[in-house]
Design an enzyme around this catalytic site. Structure first.
Site, PDB file in Angstrom:
ATOM      1  N   ASP A 114      46.553  49.502  39.553  1.00 33.55           N
ATOM      2  CA  ASP A 114      45.620  50.484  40.134  1.00 33.55           C
ATOM      3  C   ASP A 114      44.617  49.806  41.066  1.00 33.55           C
ATOM      4  O   ASP A 114      43.675  50.458  41.522  1.00 33.55           O
ATOM      5  CB  ASP A 114      44.892  51.253  39.019  1.00 33.55           C
ATOM      6  N   CYS A 172      43.415  20.061  41.564  1.00 35.17           N
ATOM      7  CA  CYS A 172      44.037  21.243  42.185  1.00 35.17           C
ATOM      8  C   CYS A 172      45.555  21.065  42.275  1.00 35.17           C
ATOM      9  O   CYS A 172      46.312  22.026  42.105  1.00 35.17           O
ATOM     10  CB  CYS A 172      43.478  21.475  43.587  1.00 35.17           C
TER      11      CYS A 172
END
Ligand code: BEZ
Length: 238
Positions: free
Chosen positions: A149, A56
């Site tokens: 959107d 990570c």
């Protein structure tokens, strides 16, 4: 179709075209409500198993290095894990040091705190195959690309043990942004500037008018004329 416009309910896999849940969360940049945070931008929300873990750290380090490239494309990055804000703040200093960044420089995008595991469950981000030391399922490495959107444009799901490639995420954003405004598709390993493909839905008669730069059709043993290339359009089709 009605489901294309639904907002996903609790713990349900999202489909391409679904409106991404307008969740509220605490992050290293303060409280956020997803749709307000995104505004007119594109978004990449990606999860990682835990803070202070090796893979990570390399992933968020690379995402931080590439952050100006995402900004250039009007894309806002957000990371998420089941750690607390305090852990995120501490770990982001480690990531900047891993990147050999100037001392004191800030981590460039928000990391969302989900220590009560509400979002990872709601967004289907858990990997039941991989458990932590206490037997809890780990968070998988999910990538969600959200359009201006607020609809889901792309999702990628990696297991905890495989780090992602953020250059590939930039590459798919280039393709998503191009194909959002032009009736083209991008072939394997496409890079900006390469030729693009004319989708099968466009008849030959229409293709000539739509692509004034020309359409090249490769001859194939089947005789079918489906392998059609055109130079990448530089302007948006109406
Ligand atoms: C890591 O980030 O290194 C990692 C996290 C969970 C499982 C495996 C690797």
């Amino acid at each position: 179709m009605q489901h294309r416009h639904r907002e996903t309910d609790r713990c349900c896999r999202m489909l391409l075209g679904d409106v991404f849940p307008n969740f509220e969360a605490d992050s290293t940049f303060g409280k956020m409500k997803l749709h307000d945070f995104l505004g007119d931008s594109w978004g990449v929300l990606f999860s990682h198993p835990r803070d202070f873990t090796p893979v990570c750290t390399t992933e968020l380090g690379r995402a931080a290095q590439l952050s100006p490239e995402f900004i250039k494309r009007n894309v806002k990055l957000m990371a998420l894990s089941v750690d607390s804000l305090e852990e995120h703040h501490g770990w982001s200093k480690d990531i900047m040091a891993y990147n050999n960044a100037e001392p004191g420089s800030q981590f460039p995008f928000p990391i969302i705190a989900d220590d009560r595991r509400e979002l990872v469950e709601r967004l289907g981000m858990l990997d039941p195959e991989e458990k932590d030391r206490s037997g809890m399922p780990l968070t998988a490495r999910c990538v969600f690309v959200i359009g201006p959107d607020k609809k889901l444009k792309l999702s990628i799901l990696y297991p905890a043990t495989t780090g992602r490639n953020f250059d590939e995420i930039l590459r798919v954003i280039d393709s998503l942004q191009l194909t959002a405004h032009n009736r083209v598709a991008t072939p394997v390993d496409w890079r900006p500037g390469n030729s693009v493909m004319v989708p099968p839905s466009i008849p030959e008669t229409e293709a000539a008018a739509l692509f004034p730069a020309g359409v090249y059709t490769k001859d194939l043993p089947s005789g079918k004329k489906y392998l059609r290339y055109t130079p990448q359009p530089n302007t948006q089709q109406q």
